[in-house]
Design a protein around this motif. Structure first.
Motif, mmCIF file in Angstrom:
data_model
loop_
_atom_site.group_PDB
_atom_site.id
_atom_site.type_symbol
_atom_site.label_atom_id
_atom_site.label_comp_id
_atom_site.label_asym_id
_atom_site.label_seq_id
_atom_site.Cartn_x
_atom_site.Cartn_y
_atom_site.Cartn_z
ATOM 1 N N ALA A 168 0.809 -1.212 0.000
ATOM 2 C CA ALA A 168 0.000 0.000 0.000
ATOM 3 C C ALA A 168 0.844 1.264 0.000
ATOM 4 O O ALA A 168 0.372 2.330 -0.400
ATOM 5 C CB ALA A 168 -0.932 0.014 1.207
ATOM 6 N N ASN A 169 2.101 1.168 0.413
ATOM 7 C CA ASN A 169 2.960 2.351 0.512
ATOM 8 C C ASN A 169 4.175 2.274 -0.411
ATOM 9 O O ASN A 169 5.164 2.950 -0.183
ATOM 10 C CB ASN A 169 3.436 2.531 1.957
ATOM 11 C CG ASN A 169 2.301 2.851 2.899
ATOM 12 O OD1 ASN A 169 1.856 3.983 2.987
ATOM 13 N ND2 ASN A 169 1.812 1.836 3.589
ATOM 14 N N LYS A 170 4.087 1.420 -1.437
ATOM 15 C CA LYS A 170 5.219 1.300 -2.347
ATOM 16 C C LYS A 170 5.389 2.573 -3.167
ATOM 17 O O LYS A 170 4.417 3.315 -3.389
ATOM 18 C CB LYS A 170 5.020 0.105 -3.280
ATOM 19 C CG LYS A 170 3.821 0.223 -4.209
ATOM 20 C CD LYS A 170 3.668 -1.032 -5.045
ATOM 21 C CE LYS A 170 2.470 -0.932 -5.985
ATOM 22 N NZ LYS A 170 2.291 -2.158 -6.790
ATOM 23 N N PRO A 171 6.606 2.881 -3.605
ATOM 24 C CA PRO A 171 6.849 4.098 -4.379
ATOM 25 C C PRO A 171 6.021 4.129 -5.659
ATOM 26 O O PRO A 171 5.692 3.100 -6.240
ATOM 27 C CB PRO A 171 8.350 4.021 -4.696
ATOM 28 C CG PRO A 171 8.902 3.151 -3.638
ATOM 29 C CD PRO A 171 7.836 2.141 -3.325
ATOM 30 N N ILE A 172 5.692 5.327 -6.086
ATOM 31 C CA ILE A 172 4.853 5.509 -7.264
ATOM 32 C C ILE A 172 5.675 5.294 -8.526
ATOM 33 O O ILE A 172 6.734 5.902 -8.695
ATOM 34 C CB ILE A 172 4.261 6.928 -7.277
ATOM 35 C CG1 ILE A 172 3.508 7.183 -5.963
ATOM 36 C CG2 ILE A 172 3.385 7.158 -8.480
ATOM 37 C CD1 ILE A 172 3.171 8.623 -5.740
ATOM 38 N N PRO A 173 5.255 4.447 -9.469
ATOM 39 C CA PRO A 173 5.997 4.265 -10.710
ATOM 40 C C PRO A 173 5.917 5.511 -11.578
ATOM 41 O O PRO A 173 4.834 6.076 -11.752
ATOM 42 C CB PRO A 173 5.285 3.076 -11.378
ATOM 43 C CG PRO A 173 3.919 3.065 -10.776
ATOM 44 C CD PRO A 173 4.079 3.577 -9.382
ATOM 45 N N PRO A 174 7.053 6.004 -12.083
ATOM 46 C CA PRO A 174 7.048 7.235 -12.874
ATOM 47 C C PRO A 174 6.539 7.002 -14.297
ATOM 48 O O PRO A 174 6.568 5.893 -14.823
ATOM 49 C CB PRO A 174 8.522 7.634 -12.890
ATOM 50 C CG PRO A 174 9.252 6.328 -12.794
ATOM 51 C CD PRO A 174 8.401 5.445 -11.921
ATOM 52 N N GLY A 175 6.077 8.084 -14.900
ATOM 53 C CA GLY A 175 5.767 8.045 -16.324
ATOM 54 C C GLY A 175 4.408 7.494 -16.673
ATOM 55 O O GLY A 175 4.128 7.267 -17.850
ATOM 56 N N ALA A 176 3.501 7.239 -15.722
ATOM 57 C CA ALA A 176 2.195 6.688 -16.030
ATOM 58 C C ALA A 176 1.218 7.813 -16.336
ATOM 59 O O ALA A 176 1.040 8.737 -15.553
ATOM 60 C CB ALA A 176 1.688 5.857 -14.875
ATOM 61 N N THR A 177 0.553 7.755 -17.488
ATOM 62 C CA THR A 177 -0.424 8.762 -17.883
ATOM 63 C C THR A 177 -1.690 8.072 -18.358
ATOM 64 O O THR A 177 -1.663 6.913 -18.781
ATOM 65 C CB THR A 177 0.127 9.649 -19.019
ATOM 66 O OG1 THR A 177 0.467 8.813 -20.143
ATOM 67 C CG2 THR A 177 1.367 10.397 -18.562
ATOM 68 N N VAL A 178 -2.813 8.784 -18.296
ATOM 69 C CA VAL A 178 -4.098 8.218 -18.693
ATOM 70 C C VAL A 178 -4.913 9.263 -19.442
ATOM 71 O O VAL A 178 -4.677 10.466 -19.325
ATOM 72 C CB VAL A 178 -4.900 7.739 -17.463
ATOM 73 C CG1 VAL A 178 -4.256 6.543 -16.824
ATOM 74 C CG2 VAL A 178 -5.069 8.861 -16.460
ATOM 75 N N ASP A 179 -5.860 8.759 -20.218
ATOM 76 C CA ASP A 179 -6.854 9.627 -20.856
ATOM 77 C C ASP A 179 -8.097 9.602 -19.987
ATOM 78 O O ASP A 179 -8.752 8.564 -19.839
ATOM 79 C CB ASP A 179 -7.182 9.125 -22.263
ATOM 80 C CG ASP A 179 -5.982 9.210 -23.189
ATOM 81 O OD1 ASP A 179 -5.198 10.165 -23.039
ATOM 82 O OD2 ASP A 179 -5.834 8.330 -24.051
ATOM 83 N N ILE A 180 -8.427 10.729 -19.408
ATOM 84 C CA ILE A 180 -9.542 10.799 -18.471
ATOM 85 C C ILE A 180 -10.757 11.393 -19.162
ATOM 86 O O ILE A 180 -10.688 12.475 -19.743
ATOM 87 C CB ILE A 180 -9.166 11.642 -17.241
ATOM 88 C CG1 ILE A 180 -7.991 10.989 -16.506
ATOM 89 C CG2 ILE A 180 -10.352 11.796 -16.303
ATOM 90 C CD1 ILE A 180 -7.520 11.780 -15.307
ATOM 91 N N ASP A 181 -11.863 10.670 -19.073
ATOM 92 C CA ASP A 181 -13.144 11.149 -19.602
ATOM 93 C C ASP A 181 -13.893 11.823 -18.464
ATOM 94 O O ASP A 181 -14.506 11.165 -17.625
ATOM 95 C CB ASP A 181 -13.941 9.968 -20.168
ATOM 96 C CG ASP A 181 -15.258 10.420 -20.788
ATOM 97 O OD1 ASP A 181 -15.470 11.655 -20.899
ATOM 98 O OD2 ASP A 181 -16.075 9.540 -21.131
ATOM 99 N N GLU A 182 -13.826 13.164 -18.451
ATOM 100 C CA GLU A 182 -14.444 13.893 -17.356
ATOM 101 C C GLU A 182 -15.954 13.877 -17.412
ATOM 102 O O GLU A 182 -16.622 14.271 -16.447
ATOM 103 C CB GLU A 182 -13.934 15.336 -17.337
ATOM 104 C CG GLU A 182 -12.434 15.442 -17.102
ATOM 105 C CD GLU A 182 -11.970 16.875 -16.962
ATOM 106 O OE1 GLU A 182 -12.843 17.779 -17.017
ATOM 107 O OE2 GLU A 182 -10.758 17.101 -16.791
ATOM 108 N N ASN A 249 -16.144 1.161 -12.339
ATOM 109 C CA ASN A 249 -16.120 1.082 -13.805
ATOM 110 C C ASN A 249 -15.238 2.180 -14.402
ATOM 111 O O ASN A 249 -14.558 1.955 -15.408
ATOM 112 C CB ASN A 249 -17.543 1.197 -14.354
ATOM 113 C CG ASN A 249 -18.390 -0.014 -14.003
ATOM 114 O OD1 ASN A 249 -17.862 -1.111 -13.791
ATOM 115 N ND2 ASN A 249 -19.698 0.165 -13.941
ATOM 116 N N PHE A 250 -15.240 3.351 -13.776
ATOM 117 C CA PHE A 250 -14.407 4.452 -14.262
ATOM 118 C C PHE A 250 -12.923 4.114 -14.135
ATOM 119 O O PHE A 250 -12.133 4.334 -15.058
ATOM 120 C CB PHE A 250 -14.742 5.728 -13.494
ATOM 121 C CG PHE A 250 -13.740 6.830 -13.684
ATOM 122 C CD1 PHE A 250 -13.634 7.506 -14.884
ATOM 123 C CD2 PHE A 250 -12.883 7.182 -12.647
ATOM 124 C CE1 PHE A 250 -12.703 8.516 -15.061
ATOM 125 C CE2 PHE A 250 -11.956 8.190 -12.806
ATOM 126 C CZ PHE A 250 -11.862 8.860 -14.021
#
Length: 258
Positions: A168-182, A249-250
């Motif tokens: 739960a507290n592992k370091p955040i992997p860099p470079g991850a991006t997403v397309d968000i449908d607002e 689902n989102f």
């Protein structure tokens, strides 16, 4: 009788006329009971220390320390834990007589008495014997202290899910991006319940891991949102069952871009 025969002369009456040799006896007079410090004893100490050091280094290489995420004082629900060698003191504070209104007992009084007793043990039992049965007070106090530390440490560590905590507290992997449908109704639910910790793009923060490509199923995500996991407390999600389904689902609909 010659003059002065049998008489001893000293320059100061406070100095003993009897000469006492300050040269220690030869080791051969104590077979099997002592040995020369150099090189016999010192060589044994060096060999024992080297074996321990090599074993300790191999252990640190085989099992690295389970580090958590970057410290963040704003993380909600995070329960800090001391290092393993202070877990026994941490466990002591859970008892009624050493916590709550009596926390001064667990923080100062009881540890002070324990360490003070160990400090006084050599003075309370100063017999000439070196075998354990010849030093009952010192040996008994040391065994009591050792047993208490081992038991309290075990009790404290057994109630912590270390694998879940590290996950739960592992370091955040860099470079991850997403397309968000607002326009997605689940995005509004996410903003109200999750965005403060997991970030606007779900890439996580120092307070929470990323939700992009988490590998959790829909049932697992719903359970985590309601019951929490690791440092995430329960009841973070306050919506309805329909809103919970929209949130899950989102999250699952997001595509991670390399």
């Amino acid at each position: 009788m010659k003059r002065g025969k049998g008489m001893k002369f000293v320059g100061d009456s406070r100095v003993s006329a009897e000469h006492i040799s300050r040269i220690p006896k030869d080791y051969s007079e104590y077979p099997g009971r002592t040995e020369a410090f150099w090189p016999n004893f010192l060589l044994k100490e060096w060999l024992a220390g080297s074996v321990f050091l090599v074993g300790f280094l191999c252990l640190t290489l085989a099992h690295p320390s389970p580090l958590e995420g970057v410290a963040d004082p704003t993380t909600p629900g995070y329960i800090p834990l001391p290092d393993w060698y202070f877990l026994f003191l941490y466990e002591l504070l859970k008892y009624t007589f050493a916590g709550g209104d009596y926390v001064i007992m667990g923080v100062i009084v009881l540890p002070g008495l324990a360490f003070g007793a160990l400090f006084l043990a050599p003075f309370l039992d100063n017999g000439p014997g070196r075998r354990p049965h010849q030093r009952p007070v010192a040996v008994g106090m040391m065994l009591l202290a050792l047993s208490a530390v081992i038991w309290l440490t075990y009790e404290s560590a057994s109630h912590v899910n270390w694998a879940e905590r590290a996950e739960a507290n592992k370091p955040i992997p860099p470079g991850a991006t997403v397309d968000i449908d607002e326009s997605d109704p689940g995005y509004d639910v996410y903003k109200q319940s999750c965005m403060a910790c997991h970030g606007e793009d779900l890439s996580g923060s120092a307070a929470a891991p990323p939700l992009i490509g988490s590998g959790h199923t829909a049932e697992e995500l719903a359970d985590i949102a309601v019951n929490g996991i690791g440092s995430m407390p329960a009841d973070q999600f306050k919506g309805t069952d329909e809103e919970l389904e929209q949130l899950v689902n989102f999250i699952l609909s997001l595509d991670e871009e390399e």
